[in-house]
Design a protein around this motif. Structure first.
Motif: not given
Length: 229
Positions: A19, A38-40, A43, A62, A226
């Motif tokens: 994450y 968040c994986r990204t 954000a 995000v 989400a």
């Protein structure tokens, strides 16, 4: 999660497991906190619009597939001890209700998602539970009044579903995901998953939302937006 070392270990584990962004505000006094993972890496945390115990209401902007999404995650206090019954819960509810109309201004021209354990049920909940007062149903109604749509109810208008179960075995739909009403038609899926609860990893069902975002003009993509538990 808790403010203890166990909670810190979970935050560390999220980072170690890929994450890229973890928003984990620390409370000023011992209290539970809400975490956004968040994986990204694209954000960023933004100031919470909720002024009462904001560590229970972190917000983030995000970017997924080139599209911005506003996220507000909530963890409602329980009813509390007898001498302070509903004091913290009502104060937090009032602060959230006051903040909701400002979300569209904070996240203009993008989908907005509000997710979390709200410790309230909807009107007409099955089975009915007499412990809930009109002020709690009014709080649930305030999301629709602020231009947010219950994503699960949007897709499943008549389905009986529960995310938490009391000692008597009675079910409650405590966990909710709302999306900005103009984007409700982009909801591709919203469901409760009981496996983690049944395995004893949590006492709540996991809730997921899939939101369709246009990848290029004229095309429809799909992005996981989400989840809450």
């Amino acid at each position: 999660m808790s403010p203890t070392r166990g909670g810190d270990a979970l935050v560390t584990a999220l980072t170690e497991r890929g994450y890229a962004t973890v928003v984990a505000p620390q409370p000023s006094t011992p209290d539970y906190r809400t975490v956004i993972a968040c994986r990204t890496a694209d954000a960023r945390q933004v100031e919470s619009p909720v002024t009462v115990t904001p560590h229970r209401a972190p917000a983030a902007r995000v970017t997924v597939g080139g599209h911005d999404i506003g996220v507000l995650c909530l963890y409602m206090p329980s009813r509390g001890p007898k001498d302070q019954r509903n004091v913290a819960k009502r104060a937090f509810q009032e602060a959230v209700t006051e903040s909701l109309p400002r979300l569209r201004a904070a996240f203009p021209d993008m989908p907005v998602i509000v997710a979390g354990d709200l410790n309230v049920i909807e009107r007409g909940h099955q089975p009915p539970h007499k412990v809930f007062g009109e002020w709690e149903y009014t709080f649930y109604d305030s999301f629709q009044a602020a231009g947010l749509t219950d994503a699960f109810r949007h897709l499943h208008p008549d389905e009986v579903a529960h995310s938490w179960f009391g000692r008597s075995g009675n079910g409650f739909r405590f966990d909710h995901l709302f999306v900005s009403t103009p984007h409700a038609e982009r909801v591709l899926g919203c469901d409760y998953h009981q496996e983690a609860r049944q395995a004893g990893l949590t006492d709540h069902a996991v809730m997921t939302l899939r939101l369709g975002l246009p990848s290029t003009p004229g095309e429809q993509g799909e992005a996981p937006a989400a989840g809450a538990s």
